[in-house]
Structures are given as C-alpha cells and as structure tokens.
Design an enzyme around this catalytic site. Structure first.
Site, PDB file in Angstrom:
ATOM      1  N   CYS A  10       0.817  -1.166   0.137  1.00 30.26           N
ATOM      2  CA  CYS A  10       0.031  -0.098   0.039  1.00 30.26           C
ATOM      3  C   CYS A  10       0.888   1.298  -0.041  1.00 30.26           C
ATOM      4  O   CYS A  10       2.010   1.393  -0.058  1.00 30.26           O
ATOM      5  CB  CYS A  10      -1.068  -0.094   1.318  1.00 30.26           C
ATOM      6  N   CYS A  13       3.289   1.653   2.844  1.00 32.06           N
ATOM      7  CA  CYS A  13       4.625   0.717   2.996  1.00 32.06           C
ATOM      8  C   CYS A  13       5.601   1.134   1.957  1.00 32.06           C
ATOM      9  O   CYS A  13       6.724   1.275   2.139  1.00 32.06           O
ATOM     10  CB  CYS A  13       4.234  -0.580   2.309  1.00 32.06           C
TER      11      CYS A  13
END
Lengths: 75, 322
Positions: A10, A13
């Site tokens: 995502c 991250c």
C-alpha cells in the site's frame, strides 16, 4: 544489515521503504532493503499492523510510517 | 470551562463576521458566515485535542494486545469485550487483513472477530469529535453506545450462523510468530500521538471545511422544515434510504456529519440522521474490498447485510423514542 518492510504494497508501505532507503543512504550504512508482501511471511513476524519495519530479523516498529530521522536512530 | 470556551468562540465569530466584515446579524449571509466560522473553529479545536488524547490511549492498546485479551474468550463476554476493544485499538483498513488473520489464528470465534471488525471503524474518533462538536456530548455518547450494541449483536448473529467455512482456507493455515516489541516510553507515546493527530488532520481538514461550508449554506438558505417534507416521520422508508445511501460514502465521514447536522436543523429526525452517519463510517467500500482477501463474497454480503439491518433497526428505534 538487512531491512525488511512488511506490508501489502500500500501507499504507506512504499513511503516507509523510501524513508528507509534515504535513512540508510544518509548514514552511509551498507544495507539491503527487501519488501515483504506475502501475508504468510508478514504474519510469521507476529505483526498485526502494517507497514512494519524489521531490521536484522527484529521487529522495530508496526503500523506507522517512520520518518527518515526515526529510522536513522534504529540503524 | 466548556461554557467559557463556547462564549470565547461565539465572541470570535461575532467580531469576525459582524464587526470586522460589517455584515448584519440576522441576515442570511450573516447567519451562514457566523455558523461557518463558529463551527470550523470549534471542530478543529476539538479534533486536535480529542484525537491527541485518543491516540495516547491507543498507544496502550495495540491489536496484539486485543488478540491476547480476546484469545480465550467465548461468545457473549467475548463479543462485548471485542466491541469495546474495537474502539480503543487503532484501526486502519490497510491492516484489516493481518488483524483478521491474527485474531482467527489466536482461536477467536468468528463472531467475536466480527464484533471487533464492526465496532472498530464504526466508533472512530473523527466521527465522535464531529458528533460531539456539532450535536453535543449526549448524541456522541448515544452514538457510541449504539455502535457497541450493533457490534455486539451483529457479531453474535454471525457466530450463531456458523460461517467458518466462508473464511478463505489459507487463513487457517497461517502460523503467527511472536514479536518481541519493546514497551514504548511516555516520550514515544506522545510522539506517536502527535504524528497520529497530524496524519488524521492532514486527511480530513478539507472535508471538514467543505462539509461545514455546505452545512452553513443549508443552515442559512434552505427553508425551515424543508427536509421534514421528504425525510421526516411522514416518510416510512427514510431510514432505509439513508442507510443504503450511507454504505458507499466513506472518506467523507468528516464532511457528511456537518451536512447531516444542518439537515437535522431543517427537520431530519435524529434516528434517521444517526443511522445515516453510522452506515457511512461502519461499512465502507475500501474496507469490504480488503476484507475480500480473507473472507468469501457470501460472508462479505452477510456481514454487510447484518450491519445494515442492525443500523436500520437502530434508526427506527431512535425515531420512535427520541
């Protein structure tokens, strides 16, 4: 030194991975940054919140995007 | 102190709109601007303080702790505890998958896990702040109690339906490791809370301003009792329509509550309003898409259906008693 970024890939991250890279560069530490996206492997670290950062096999932070400064302190 | 703050804010909005801008009180423009400035300052002050306090509390309740606390609970007690823990455990839909797997792996019954999954997004700090700031603490408290009740009963029902086979098989095969996490110091908790507050504000500020702006326009320009005609007690389907409308709306939770508040001022019944707001935050498309990774579409549909029906019942109940 090995840095692992745990997360499904995502936005957060990716931001954490980028910060880790910058921190390593700024400190001049030789290290390998690996993104771990497989949920089985993520869970094997006992982590329930992503993104998480693992340095040399030890979970250092979960559920937060650490800043470059914060990661530098961990290296 | 609360009253003093109220007078301070009112004084600020008074002097800004009526004195500095020279707009007459009692005019439509004057009312609209006054409403806007008063509510935005109040909501932002509340957002900053409450989210900070909530974040400090949350630093004591990581999901790993909820997992330990819930690990050996059975139904009922487990459902209730899960609904409560859902409120204080930080939740981000991006972590829904590892949380779900972590709970199931710890042996939590499916129904208890769902009680957590319902209350965690439903009772969130941004919604609470908006409700407190715009409707008062009684409504905010009522909303919280309702959220816990929906999570409790929804989870029990899912547990009774025995739907374990609708969880993706791989979930049951995952073995979770033990992370050794250091207990954070107070300094770290404060830093975490500051970062958390900043992140949330960055995400919601524009919705808050746009929402309150729209609310102010409705407040100033929509005729009194206008909403009453369409969504008032005269329309028996209003609650159902409100909940169905609320399901796909999510990211605008901060923006919708001010609009709902303005609509309540124009005759929208409180139960319908509460049901609408809860369906906005409790069920969201992004969360459903992420949960699809761990549960099959049928369970996803059952979960959405149960929560929607529970919220609809709550809406009618409050319309009847409030």
């Amino acid at each position: 030194m090995k840095i692992q970024i745990l997360g499904s890939g995502c936005q957060n991250c990716m931001k954490l991975a980028k910060n880790a890279e910058e921190a390593a560069k700024a400190k001049g530490t030789e290290c390998e940054i690996v993104k771990v996206t497989d949920i089985k492997e993520i869970m094997s670290y006992g982590v329930m919140q992503t993104p998480a950062i693992v340095i040399d096999g030890k979970v250092k932070s979960v559920g937060r995007v650490l800043s470059v400064e914060e990661i530098k302190k961990l290296l | 102190m609360w009253r003093k703050g109220h007078f301070m804010l009112k004084f600020l909005a008074d002097s800004l709109v009526y004195t500095l801008m020279g707009i007459q009180p009692g005019t439509r423009l004057g009312d609209t601007l006054h409403f806007f400035f008063y509510d935005t300052t109040k909501v932002f002050l509340l957002l900053i303080t409450i989210i900070f306090v909530v974040a400090v509390i949350r630093s004591f309740f990581p999901p790993e702790r909820a997992r330990k606390l819930l690990g050996h609970r059975r139904e009922y007690v487990g459902n209730f505890l899960a609904a409560l823990l859902g409120i204080v455990t930080p939740f981000c839909s991006c972590s829904a998958v590892p949380m779900f797997i972590g709970f199931i792996e710890a042996g939590l019954p499916l129904g208890v896990t769902f009680s957590f999954l319902i209350s965690s997004p439903a009772v969130n700090e941004v919604a609470l702040v908006m409700l407190w700031g715009l409707f008062g603490w009684k409504i905010a408290l009522l909303y919280t109690a309702t959220g816990i009740a929906v999570a409790f009963f929804g989870g029990i029902l899912i547990g009774k339906l025995k739907l374990e086979h609708l969880v993706e098989e791989y979930v049951y095969q995952i073995k979770m490791g033990e992370a050794e996490m250091a207990v954070p110091t107070w300094k770290e908790r404060i830093e975490y809370a500051q970062g958390y507050t900043k992140d949330i504000l960055k995400k919601v500020w524009i919705f808050v301003i746009v929402g309150i702006g729209f609310g102010a326009l409705i407040h100033g320009y929509v005729p009194m009792d206008y909403v009453l005609k369409y969504a008032g007690p005269g329309n028996p389907f209003a609650v159902i329509v409100a909940v169905l409308l609320g399901i796909p709306l999510y990211s605008n939770a901060a923006g919708t509550i001010p609009i709902v508040q303005a609509l309540v001022g124009k005759g929208l019944p409180m139960g319908t309003a509460l049901a609408f707001m809860m369906s906005i935050v409790a069920i969201s498309a992004p969360e459903l898409i992420i949960l699809r990774n761990v549960i099959k579409p049928k369970l996803l549909a059952i979960f959405t259906g149960i929560v929607a029906v529970a919220i609809i019942i709550v809406g009618y109940l409050f319309n009847a008693i409030l």
